[in-house]
Design a protein around this motif. Structure first.
Motif, PDB file in Angstrom:
ATOM      1  N   VAL A  35       0.887  -0.814  -0.125  1.00 57.25           N
ATOM      2  CA  VAL A  35       0.170  -0.049   0.044  1.00 57.25           C
ATOM      3  C   VAL A  35       1.247   1.575  -0.084  1.00 57.25           C
ATOM      4  N   SER A  57      -9.873  11.372   1.801  1.00 62.97           N
ATOM      5  CA  SER A  57      -9.848   9.967   3.276  1.00 62.97           C
ATOM      6  C   SER A  57      -8.585   9.169   2.844  1.00 62.97           C
ATOM      7  N   LYS A  61      -2.927  11.160   4.851  1.00 61.62           N
ATOM      8  CA  LYS A  61      -2.213  12.691   5.946  1.00 61.62           C
ATOM      9  C   LYS A  61      -1.676  11.747   6.688  1.00 61.62           C
ATOM     10  N   THR A  63      -0.480   9.609   7.987  1.00 60.67           N
ATOM     11  CA  THR A  63       0.807   8.244   7.399  1.00 60.67           C
ATOM     12  C   THR A  63       2.171   9.537   7.741  1.00 60.67           C
TER      13      THR A  63
END
Ligand SMILES: Nc1ncnc2c1ncn2[C@@H]1O[C@H](COP(=O)(O)OP(=O)(O)OP(=O)(O)O)[C@@H](O)[C@H]1O
Ligand SMILES: Nc1ncnc2c1ncn2[C@@H]1O[C@H](COP(=O)(O)OP(=O)(O)OP(=O)(O)O)[C@@H](O)[C@H]1O
Ligand code: SF4
Ligand SMILES: [Mg+2]
Ligand SMILES: [Mg+2]
Lengths: 349, 340
Positions: A35, A57, A61, A63
């Protein structure tokens, strides 16, 4: 922009920062993919400013925030704080930096330990950094007052407080060690609208009083506009546009920023009736399998063949360091569906 | 006669701590094809109001000490569960913030829509399936012939919301109750869903009750607004009147407390002090008095009812229109804000 070195111009800087979470599958938990939560982010944060970070979403942000604080170890890239790459620091060095880098979380319910009194919650960072017991109590009571609570609240538990009050406790804990930078990760999203203003005003007052630098993360673009000096827009793990607040909101260049702004309802019925919306089709693609070329091309109203095979860099397009990653940026006054340029944009041309 | 007329509805819950007056005297009407926006903070009674219309609140602990819900003249509070079952779906349908509250994960989306259709209409399996595909196409699901056989988890968040709307609309209800249908979605997906709802409303003439805490969403969609606070309707009126000339201090404060995308951001936000009241221990007098910037002594004594302050525009406040306007100017002047 000093792209090739000379760190120190900024208080905080990230360079080509990446976080690729492995996807494991099967009984042997083999890594079958990644990912790409954060996929090459360069951000510069100036001392005393508020940098807003917006995006839908899952765009990465939180992370990114955790990477800066080293709550995740980055897959690649660098994080400079006061000119030094803190990703190279050992534990002891990191301890020192931590007191200057604090975070406030979205959920004022989950982020406070229900079994600890408000006093000990706020005192925790002070204790970790070796204050004396006496000093600590005085400091905590002072902090309670600074954030608009009463010193008598010292011995109460989080559940006795409303959402807005709990967020104030989180703020008090974050400013306890006089940090230089606070990352606010959706600090008002869980609060009722009438309470949001209390917390937003508090954060703005504290910034002035204590010379704080903020990274303010939110999906509410109106709140971000209100509080930020500059704003960065993220899409699928990348920053796709960054500019001074008014420039970004008044003259967005990236088609994604345009659509995002256009999607937000404004609490003004007459204005709403006149508005022409750009409604994007489709969903955000998975960060495990981002589209090739420009990652926005699957939803972009301006997409050209060129966009499908080439990655647009985040380049300076206008004055004041307004940067966007798009081959066919939206020139002011233009309809978003029709790119006028026939050749892809390149910086300096 | 209005399609729906709610008169002095009270919905209370018996709890160990006392009686929760979740809805405590709410009145409004909805006409055919009209959109009513219900706004208010968390816990103000919006969802309980909607669940009361559908008669879906758990009884007990819920009970209805007073009021009428007149649907086409019939009082739903007196309808039997059998009658209500027919009304739900046929006449009134509801969509929720979380689509998984109405979609069952173990059945395909198509099966669930077909089931809904067949409960209310005498049609063959084949016809029901065609209808399911048709409504899925209607709500903008690409490739509905294939998607109809997929399970909810194979849909994205936005698609599930569309599927739920499809299910709600499959029987052509006269009223669609939408309880925060876009709150959990990203703004670009919210824009898609709201556009879809407006389109379907134009096509089928469905009345919509849109529940949200987002004033922007009601500004975009609603013909009229009901503002709720502490279980009461505190202001009702045409959307423009409520936005441009709010006559209840709470609505006025709420509008002033949110930052706006089209404003530069230099103006300091006007927060509302304190937090919403407990619905068990409501303050004496006006529920909003402890937080009200316009409060005067009598407010702590007199419990104001909703009264018509201007034609079609009601507010629950003992202050006269003149006093309210004066207060608005006073506070704006104190803050150095220019009047719009
Ligand atoms: N620990 C983890 N392991 C695996 N994947 C993760 C992890 N944390 C985040 N992700 C994934 O990384 C991507 C970015 O997530 P992140 O939480 O940073 O997004 P966000 O922009 O903060 O979203 P939101 O607005 O919902 O908070 C998502 O796809 C998420 O599922
Ligand atoms: N089954 C129940 N038993 C007891 N109290 C209940 C029950 N259902 C709802 N309530 C209470 O009724 C009040 C109103 O709740 P409601 O869900 O209508 O609020 P709301 O306006 O929809 O809020 P939100 O914006 O958070 O959805 C709340 O205080 C809630 O705790
Ligand atoms: S590069 Fe192409 S696809 Fe990407 S945003 Fe710009 S126009 Fe759209
Ligand atoms: Mg997040
Ligand atoms: Mg609700």
């Amino acid at each position: 922009m000093s792209a090739n070195g000379q760190a120190g111009e900024y208080l905080l800087e990230t360079r080509d920062l990446k976080m690729h979470f492995p996807i494991k599958a099967g009984v042997f938990k083999r890594t079958v993919g990644h990912v790409k939560a954060v996929d090459g982010v360069d951000l510069q944060v100036r001392k005393g400013e508020t940098l807003g970070l917006v995006g839908e979403s899952g765009c990465g942000k939180s992370t990114l925030a955790r990477l800066i604080l080293r709550l995740h170890e980055a897959t690649a890239g660098e994080v400079f704080f006061e000119g030094e790459n803190i990703l190279k620091y050992d534990r002891r060095q990191m301890m020192k930096v931590r007191r200057n880098l604090q975070i406030i979380f979205q959920d004022p319910y989950a982020s406070l330990n229900p079994r600890m009194t408000v006093g000990s919650i706020i005192a925790e960072p002070l204790r970790t950094h070796k204050g004396t017991t006496d000093n600590i109590k005085r400091r905590v009571q002072e902090l309670l007052e600074i954030v608009g609570l009463s010193p008598e609240h010292y011995n109460r538990y989080p559940h006795e407080f409303s959402g807005g009050q709990r967020q104030r406790i989180g703020v008090a804990r974050a400013i306890a060690l006089n940090p230089k930078v606070i990352i606010c990760d959706e600090p008002v999203s869980a609060l009722d609208v009438s309470i949001q203003a209390q917390v937003v005003n508090l954060l703005m007052d504290l910034q002035k009083e204590f010379d704080l630098t903020y990274i303010f993360i939110a999906h509410d673009l109106s709140v971000v506009k209100h509080i930020s000096d500059r704003v960065a827009v993220m899409y699928l793990g990348r920053v796709v546009e960054i500019a001074d607040r008014n420039q970004l909101y008044n003259r967005p260049l990236h088609p994604y920023t345009n659509s995002l702004l256009s999607a937000i309802p404004i609490p003004d019925p007459k204005l709403e009736r006149q508005r022409q919306r750009v409604v994007l089709t489709g969903d955000v693609p998975s960060p495990a399998n981002p589209p090739p070329g420009c990652t926005f091309h699957t939803r972009c109203p301006r997409v050209q063949d060129y966009c499908r095979n080439n990655v647009p860099p985040l380049e300076r397009q206008e004055e004041n360091g307004h940067r966007a990653s798009c081959f066919f940026p939206v020139v002011s006054g233009q309809k978003i569906e029709e790119p006028t340029a026939s050749t892809p944009y390149k910086a300096g041309e | 006669m209005a399609l729906l007329e709610v008169k002095n509805l009270k919905t209370h819950f018996k709890t160990p701590d006392g009686i929760v007056k979740a809805v405590d005297g709410v009145s409004f009407t909805v006409d055919e094809g009209e959109t009513l926006g219900i706004v208010g903070e968390s816990g103000s009674g919006k969802s309980v109001t909607a669940m009361s219309l559908m008669q879906l609140n758990p009884v007990p602990p819920c009970f209805y000490p007073e009021g009428e819900i007149l649907f086409e003249g019939r009082n739903l509070l007196e309808a039997s569960e059998r009658e209500m079952q027919k009304i739900r779906g046929d006449d009134m349908a509801m969509i929720f913030q979380d689509p998984m509250t109405s979609l069952n994960p173990v059945f395909t989306v198509g099966d669930q829509i077909m089931e809904a259709v067949r409960v209310h209409q005498k049609v063959s399996k084949k016809e029901a399936r065609d209808k399911a595909i048709e409504v899925l196409r209607d709500v903008g699901i690409a490739n509905p012939e294939k998607r109809v056989d997929e399970y909810p988890h194979q849909y994205s968040g936005g698609m599930r919301q569309r599927a739920m709307i499809a299910m709600a609309l499959s029987c052509n209800p006269k009223i669609l109750l939408a309880d925060e249908p876009t709150t959990a979605l990203d703004v670009t997906i919210q824009a898609q869903i709201l556009e879809l709802m407006v389109g379907l409303q134009e096509k089928y003439g469905t009345a919509i009750i849109m529940i949200t805490h987002d004033l922007g969403v009601v500004a975009q969609l609603a013909d009229k607004i009901m503002v709720m606070y502490g279980g009461r309707a505190v202001e009702t009126g045409p959307t423009d009147d409520v936005f441009y000339d709010p006559l209840m201090p709470y609505s006025w404060s709420l509008i002033r407390s949110i930052p706006r995308l089209d404003k530069a951001g230099e103006v300091r936000l006007l927060p509302i002090k304190g937090s919403p009241p407990s619905l068990i221990f409501l303050p004496k007098g006006c529920n909003f008095a402890p937080r009200c910037p316009f409060v005067k002594d009598e407010c702590h004594e007199i419990d104001p009812g909703l009264e018509e302050k201007r034609p079609g525009h009601r507010a629950a406040c003992i202050l006269s229109v003149e006093e309210i306007e004066e207060n608005k100017h006073r506070i704006d002047a104190e803050l150095g804000v220019e009047q719009a």
